[in-house]
Design an enzyme around this catalytic site. Structure first.
Site, PDB file in Angstrom:
ATOM      1  N   CYS A  26      -0.757   3.006  -0.420  1.00 42.71           N
ATOM      2  CA  CYS A  26      -1.416   1.772   0.002  1.00 42.71           C
ATOM      3  C   CYS A  26      -1.064   1.443   1.447  1.00 42.71           C
ATOM      4  CB  CYS A  26      -0.967   0.618  -0.890  1.00 42.71           C
ATOM      5  SG  CYS A  26      -1.202   0.892  -2.652  1.00 42.71           S
ATOM      6  N   GLY A  27      -1.817   0.503   2.005  1.00 42.27           N
ATOM      7  CA  GLY A  27      -1.500  -0.012   3.329  1.00 42.27           C
ATOM      8  C   GLY A  27      -1.083  -1.471   3.222  1.00 42.27           C
TER       9      GLY A  27
END
Length: 415
Positions: A26-27
């Site tokens: 994820c970011g």
């Protein structure tokens, strides 16, 4: 040799690297004005960070339906005051009321039942229902699969009684949410459409869903209003690794967003359940029983970590204290550690086991904002501070176009 790895452009196996173990992540990121100055520009910068993290997310068979994206901001009081006046709702001063973002069933009868349950619990807890507002959304901005599962999204405004402080109101809102979740989950409404409260607080509000990063500002029209102002913006673009993508499992959660996996989850859940019989708090008193189960069934590893953090935070600890309890440093075999810090970790090890895993976590309570890594430091987190007191943190560098001469300090988080 992995032929598939070659075909999609990954490096060949070399040293400790093997493309068979390649994983996306994820970011996460946030932007904050260190001096607490609220502006719409902070929200725009947060959304820009989110858009620049689009490659950290994922989509399935429908390329316009993402695994999830969201933002957490401070409650924009002036904006909500103006919008609620148009609906005949008179809001008190900032901090004297709470705002809930609520996902409800689409079918009207079921939705009204859920609203009725929540309103009754609000009254039973001694609070005042100020009113409901339909959250302005643009369904055309999201993908086909996201529209098919989209909930009805409303905001609820809840006032306090004159005898309680802001902190007490936040604890009451926590009790209201937990009671509503448990009662609706135990009724036949659970089968007719999901009920979920992304946030219910006097300080912060969460806008999230089954979205791709570029869609969020178009879908949630509030975020595009120049009157919506915040001094911080926490963002997350999801790549679903171990749970199915859904509206309610998008990040941020109420206090944090997470990049990675909690590998000790089953043990963490079991320990939290085992403690429930002996939980006590002078701040909650008999209300502590209304908070059970602490870990909401059906959540992701990140959602369950947020559940644990929320209980510890609402019980009177600061948020940095809570995160140090949940994700401690590797303290037991470090002879260079300050004795006071070692004593802190040793004491809390008797209260809470580590939530271990390759994790980078950003967290905020609406006043403090920060980030931490797990003890192994296997997820990246880079930060910088500008000369005009802007703090930027993200899972990679370059998320905002900041010239070198504007940077006062920068670095990366250590495990």
């Amino acid at each position: 040799m992995n032929r598939d790895a070659i075909s999609i452009g990954l490096p060949l196996p070399q040293g400790l690297y093997n493309p068979e173990y390649e994983r996306d992540a994820c970011g996460i990121g946030f932007v904050a004005d260190i001096k607490g100055r609220r502006s719409h520009e902070i929200i725009l910068k947060g959304i820009e960070i989110l858009v620049n993290l689009t490659h950290r997310g994922a989509s399935g068979s429908d390329p316009e339906t993402g695994d999830g994206a969201g933002v957490l901001i401070q409650i924009p009081h002036e904006f909500f005051y103006q919008e609620c006046r148009k609906l005949g709702i008179r809001l008190p001063e900032a901090g004297e009321y709470g705002v809930g973002m609520v996902f409800l069933p689409v079918e009207r009868h079921d939705r009204l039942q859920c609203e009725g349950i929540l309103e009754r619990i609000i009254r039973e807890e001694g609070l005042t229902l100020l009113g409901w507002r339909d959250t302005p959304v643009d369904a055309d901005a999201i993908g086909r699969l996201a529209r098919a599962s989209q909930p009805y999204i409303q905001q609820v405004f809840i006032g306090r009684s004159l005898s309680i402080s802001r902190e007490e109101l936040d604890r009451k809102l926590y009790v209201v949410r937990k009671r509503a979740e448990k009662e609706i989950a135990g009724s036949d409404l659970k089968e007719k459409g999901f009920f979920y409260i992304p946030s219910l607080s006097t300080r912060t509000i969460v806008y999230k869903g089954l979205l791709l990063a570029p869609q969020i500002a178009r879908f949630y029209k509030d975020l595009s209003s120049p009157e919506a102002k915040s001094a911080l913006c926490l963002v997350h673009q999801r790549f679903s690794t171990n749970t199915f993508p859904t509206w309610h499992l998008a990040h941020p959660f109420r206090l944090l967003c997470h990049n990675g996996e909690i590998n000790t989850l089953r043990g963490n859940i079991n320990w939290m359940q085992a403690r429930e019989r002996v939980l006590a708090s002078p701040l909650f008193g008999e209300d502590i029983k209304k908070l059970l189960p602490v870990i909401t069934p059906g959540g992701s590893d990140s959602a369950m970590l947020d559940n644990a953090a929320e209980l510890l935070y609402m019980s009177g600890r600061s948020l940095p204290h809570v995160m140090a309890m949940l994700i401690p440093e590797a303290w037991d075999n470090d002879p260079t550690m300050n004795p006071e810090k070692r004593a802190f970790y040793e004491y809390h090890a008797s209260l809470m086991e580590p939530w271990d895993g390759p994790a980078a976590i950003a967290f905020t309570d609406g006043t403090v904002i920060g980030a931490t890594l797990d003890r192994n430091g296997l997820r990246p987190a880079r930060w910088l501070v500008t000369h005009d007191d802007l703090l930027v943190m993200a899972s990679e560098t370059g998320v905002l176009p900041i010239p070198d001469e504007a940077v006062r300090a920068k670095g990366r988080l250590q495990p």
